[in-house]
Design a protein around this motif. Structure first.
Motif, short mmCIF file in Angstrom:
data_model
loop_
_atom_site.label_atom_id
_atom_site.label_comp_id
_atom_site.label_asym_id
_atom_site.label_seq_id
_atom_site.Cartn_x
_atom_site.Cartn_y
_atom_site.Cartn_z
N THR A 68 -7.33 -1.45 1.12
CA THR A 68 -7.06 -1.95 2.47
C THR A 68 -5.98 -3.02 2.37
O THR A 68 -5.94 -3.79 1.40
N THR A 69 -5.08 -3.06 3.37
CA THR A 69 -3.93 -3.94 3.28
C THR A 69 -3.65 -4.69 4.57
O THR A 69 -3.99 -4.24 5.66
N PHE A 70 -3.01 -5.83 4.39
CA PHE A 70 -2.38 -6.56 5.50
C PHE A 70 -1.35 -7.49 4.89
O PHE A 70 -1.70 -8.48 4.24
N VAL B 236 -4.86 4.43 1.96
CA VAL B 236 -4.52 3.05 2.31
C VAL B 236 -4.80 2.85 3.80
O VAL B 236 -4.27 3.58 4.64
N ASP C 133 -4.29 0.16 6.64
CA ASP C 133 -3.52 -1.05 6.93
C ASP C 133 -3.95 -1.65 8.27
O ASP C 133 -4.32 -0.92 9.19
N SER C 134 -3.87 -2.98 8.36
CA SER C 134 -4.29 -3.67 9.58
C SER C 134 -3.12 -4.10 10.46
O SER C 134 -3.27 -5.00 11.29
N SER D 262 0.48 -4.37 9.11
CA SER D 262 1.41 -5.17 8.32
C SER D 262 2.82 -5.13 8.91
O SER D 262 3.24 -4.14 9.49
N SER E 285 4.50 -3.33 3.71
CA SER E 285 3.36 -2.76 3.00
C SER E 285 3.19 -1.27 3.32
O SER E 285 2.88 -0.46 2.44
N GLN E 286 3.38 -0.90 4.58
CA GLN E 286 3.20 0.49 4.97
C GLN E 286 4.23 1.39 4.29
O GLN E 286 3.90 2.50 3.85
N LEU F 214 -1.83 7.18 4.68
CA LEU F 214 -1.77 5.89 5.34
C LEU F 214 -2.42 5.96 6.72
O LEU F 214 -2.07 6.81 7.53
N ILE G 60 -3.71 3.28 10.04
CA ILE G 60 -3.52 1.95 10.61
C ILE G 60 -4.61 1.70 11.64
O ILE G 60 -4.76 2.48 12.60
N ALA H 88 -5.63 -5.09 -2.50
CA ALA H 88 -4.17 -4.92 -2.60
C ALA H 88 -3.53 -5.89 -3.58
O ALA H 88 -2.40 -5.68 -4.01
#
Length: 257
Positions: free
Chosen positions: A13-15, A36, A38-39, A41, A45-46, A56, A58, A85
């Motif tokens: 998980t990413t931000f 992945v 993502d919140s 970004s 990051s994406q 991916l 979101i 991450a």
């Protein structure tokens, strides 16, 4: 993936993790799929996730545990490898994981995590923190602990001789800010547990936490960086209980008014 091996899904998980995400995903390239979540970004990051051919998604951030569980639910694989991450697998870990999944003898496996200590990686001989990061999807799920949400498995869990690295906080000020934020996030959860002997916990547990890390896990091998890490860990242990005690005192005061 051979016919004898189950499918492995790498989950992140990413931000705004552009500084560390590339290395994280590169270390997981052996997985059969990368997922992945993502919140939103704004730092690239994406694009990094897409460059690694990850699936991916979101979504708005729902909390640490729910966000990771949402990512896990999107996986096709029978087994899940879960990294943050700002983490990456150490050399040789991929081979160990693949060898174990060829003949799994548990529903989950704990890997050893080496922490970045402000300006250095830990010295050889420092004991890492073992964390459950590899597990059978059908037997595991994220728990409901705020901030420190972690996977839990219904079944046997064993240690695996594989390491992963955590970049952590590069500065003492950032570490202290995180400690303050995380300890606040745990207040409601900890207060519900009705912990006993709060006075003893406030006085003695921070010292126990320091000694367990500095001596027990051999952080003394890392000079001042190890000392700083152990002391901030002890401060976190103090704040967790101090904030619960403060919340209880305020609640008692409000009820008396």
């Amino acid at each position: 993936m051979s016919a004898s091996q189950p499918m492995l899904s790498g989950v992140v998980t990413t931000f705004n993790n552009a500084e560390t995400l590339d290395r994280c995903l590169a270390s997981m390239a052996f997985c059969d799929e990368l997922v992945v979540l993502d919140s939103g970004s704004t730092d690239g990051s994406q694009a990094i996730a897409e460059a690694h051919h990850a699936k991916l998604f979101i979504e708005v951030f729902k909390g640490y545990g729910p966000q990771k569980q949402s990512a896990i639910d999107k996986c096709v694989g029978e087994w899940i490898l879960l990294l943050d991450a700002d983490e990456f697998l150490a050399p040789g870990a991929a081979e160990v994981i693949r060898d174990r999944l060829a003949a799994p003898d548990a529903e989950g496996y704990r890997l050893s995590r080496d922490e970045w200590l402000f300006w250095r990686w830990p010295a050889p001989g420092t004991r890492g923190n073992r964390q459950l990061r590899l597990f059978n999807k059908s037997a595991g799920a994220m728990n409901a602990v705020p901030v420190h949400a972690a996977p839990e498995v219904n079944g046997q869990v064993r240690d695996l001789d594989a390491r992963f690295m955590h970049f952590g906080e590069p500065e003492l000020a950032v570490r202290v800010e995180k400690i303050n934020r995380y300890s606040s996030g745990l207040v409601a959860h900890s207060a519900r547990k009705q912990k006993r002997f709060m006075a003893a916990r406030l006085i003695f547990y921070p010292w126990i936490a320091f000694l367990k890390m500095y001596i027990g896990k051999r952080y003394f091998l890392n000079g001042w960086a190890g000392f700083f890490a152990a002391r901030t860990h002890a401060f976190y242990a103090f704040l967790k209980y101090a904030k619960v005690h403060e919340a209880r005192q305020k609640s008692a005061r409000d009820q008396a008014l």
